[in-house]
Motif scaffolding. Structure first.
Motif, PDB file in Angstrom:
ATOM      1  N   VAL A   1     -39.104 -48.667  66.891  1.00 39.74           N
ATOM      2  CA  VAL A   1     -37.690 -48.960  66.657  1.00 39.74           C
ATOM      3  C   VAL A   1     -36.891 -48.698  67.926  1.00 39.74           C
ATOM      4  O   VAL A   1     -36.026 -49.498  68.313  1.00 39.74           O
ATOM      5  CB  VAL A   1     -37.139 -48.097  65.497  1.00 39.74           C
ATOM      6  CG1 VAL A   1     -35.630 -48.300  65.345  1.00 39.74           C
ATOM      7  CG2 VAL A   1     -37.842 -48.440  64.193  1.00 39.74           C
TER       8      VAL A   1
ATOM      9  N   HIS B   1     -39.904 -42.436  58.579  1.00 43.79           N
ATOM     10  CA  HIS B   1     -39.408 -42.113  59.914  1.00 43.79           C
ATOM     11  C   HIS B   1     -39.298 -40.603  60.128  1.00 43.79           C
ATOM     12  O   HIS B   1     -39.165 -40.146  61.253  1.00 43.79           O
ATOM     13  CB  HIS B   1     -38.052 -42.774  60.157  1.00 43.79           C
ATOM     14  CG  HIS B   1     -38.157 -44.250  60.411  1.00 43.79           C
ATOM     15  ND1 HIS B   1     -38.791 -44.773  61.512  1.00 43.79           N
ATOM     16  CD2 HIS B   1     -37.719 -45.312  59.700  1.00 43.79           C
ATOM     17  CE1 HIS B   1     -38.728 -46.087  61.480  1.00 43.79           C
ATOM     18  NE2 HIS B   1     -38.091 -46.440  60.395  1.00 43.79           N
TER      19      HIS B   1
ATOM     20  N   VAL C   1     -30.036 -51.352  61.638  1.00 45.46           N
ATOM     21  CA  VAL C   1     -31.221 -50.611  62.084  1.00 45.46           C
ATOM     22  C   VAL C   1     -31.135 -49.153  61.645  1.00 45.46           C
ATOM     23  O   VAL C   1     -32.096 -48.594  61.097  1.00 45.46           O
ATOM     24  CB  VAL C   1     -31.361 -50.698  63.622  1.00 45.46           C
ATOM     25  CG1 VAL C   1     -32.478 -49.771  64.104  1.00 45.46           C
ATOM     26  CG2 VAL C   1     -31.645 -52.126  64.053  1.00 45.46           C
TER      27      VAL C   1
END
Length: 296
Positions: free
Chosen positions: A41, A76, A66
């Motif tokens: 990312v 994450h 995002v």
């Protein structure tokens, strides 16, 4: 505790995700501490910043998307937003503003707003939207939680307000409430409920299938296995994970059972407020909520 106007958004988001404070670190340390998923990312965000050509509104709308996906994805890990903001040298408050901004509009609706501003020969900037984020969410049933924010943007277009004038307008009309805001937009809460519902259904179906396979084939596999210790260790690890899951499920179920009473309490409070405003006295009846588990 942060003094920025979106500190409540940040703090509440951390509490929901059980995020621990990320210690002060350099961008280099933040990048090195990322797992492969977050690093991917980050690399994509670096490329986005590199290709940026000046449309701050749509650029920050995309950045908010995002960041929202990072918040919504437990893979994450804890502190992902903080690590990303440090690595990109972007202020955390700005990053959280983009999250709220992204949840305000569908992309086509945002483009219509920008087109309206352009048609009125008005320069609607990212700073206008950043100011509008400080307007509290609406908690009226059935109303868009961002209604007030969209209204001040429309007002800014209509009256050709500068960012400073819009900020003053928000302060005059919302006062201290503009500083507090609402920790998590209602739309994100509803979205989380839907995602949890879908996740539990998939988890249940997949787990039942796997357990059925294990039950039907376990004894045959064990009787022929040359690595019984390996199987034993795997089962011990599975049992540990299941025990943790069982405790979490117990807590979640107890919380879910408490929600009807909380909703009824909120409903009674609103009825009482409306009645008091009209000079009527009423008594709210405490709801009787039965627990199926307590009767089992």
């Amino acid at each position: 505790m942060s003094t920025n106007k979106l500190s409540t958004i940040e703090d509440s988001t951390k509490k929901v995700a059980n995020i621990q404070e990320v210690k002060e670190m350099s961008p280099f340390d933040a990048i090195n501490s990322m797992d492969p998923l977050l690093r991917k990312v980050y690399d994509a965000e670096v490329e986005a910043y590199r290709e940026f050509r000046g449309d701050y509104v749509m650029f920050n709308y995309a950045r908010g998307k995002v960041a929202s996906e990072i918040l919504d994805n437990p893979k994450h890990g804890a502190g992902a937003i903080e690590k990303l903001s440090i690595a990109l040298s972007v202020d955390k408050s700005t990053m959280y503003k983009t999250v709220v901004f992204n949840s305000m509009y569908e992309e086509n609706d945002l483009k219509e707003v920008l087109h309206k501003a352009k048609s009125n020969e008005f320069n609607l900037t990212w700073s206008h939207f950043a100011a509008a984020v400080h307007v509290p969410c609406s908690n009226k049933p059935g109303q868009d939680p961002h209604e007030g924010r969209k209204e001040v943007i429309d007002f800014a277009i209509e009256k050709q307000l500068s960012v400073r004038d819009l900020t003053e307008h928000i302060k005059d009309n919302f006062g201290a409430a503009a500083d507090r805001g609402k920790p998590i937009p209602e739309a994100r809460v509803n979205n989380s409920v839907r995602k949890l519902n879908s996740s539990f259904k998939r988890f249940n179906n997949k787990s039942m299938s796997d357990f059925k396979f294990l039950e039907e084939n376990f004894h045959e596999v064990v009787s022929k296995s040359e690595d019984l210790e390996g199987i034993k260790e795997s089962l011990a690890s599975l049992f540990t994970d299941m025990s943790v899951l069982r405790e979490n499920l117990k807590n979640w179920v107890e919380y879910m059972e408490s929600i009807p009473a909380q909703l009824e309490k909120e409903k009674n409070a609103r009825i009482a407020d409306n009645a008091n405003n009209n000079g009527v006295t009423i008594i709210a009846v405490k709801p009787q909520v039965k627990s199926e588990r307590s009767n089992a």
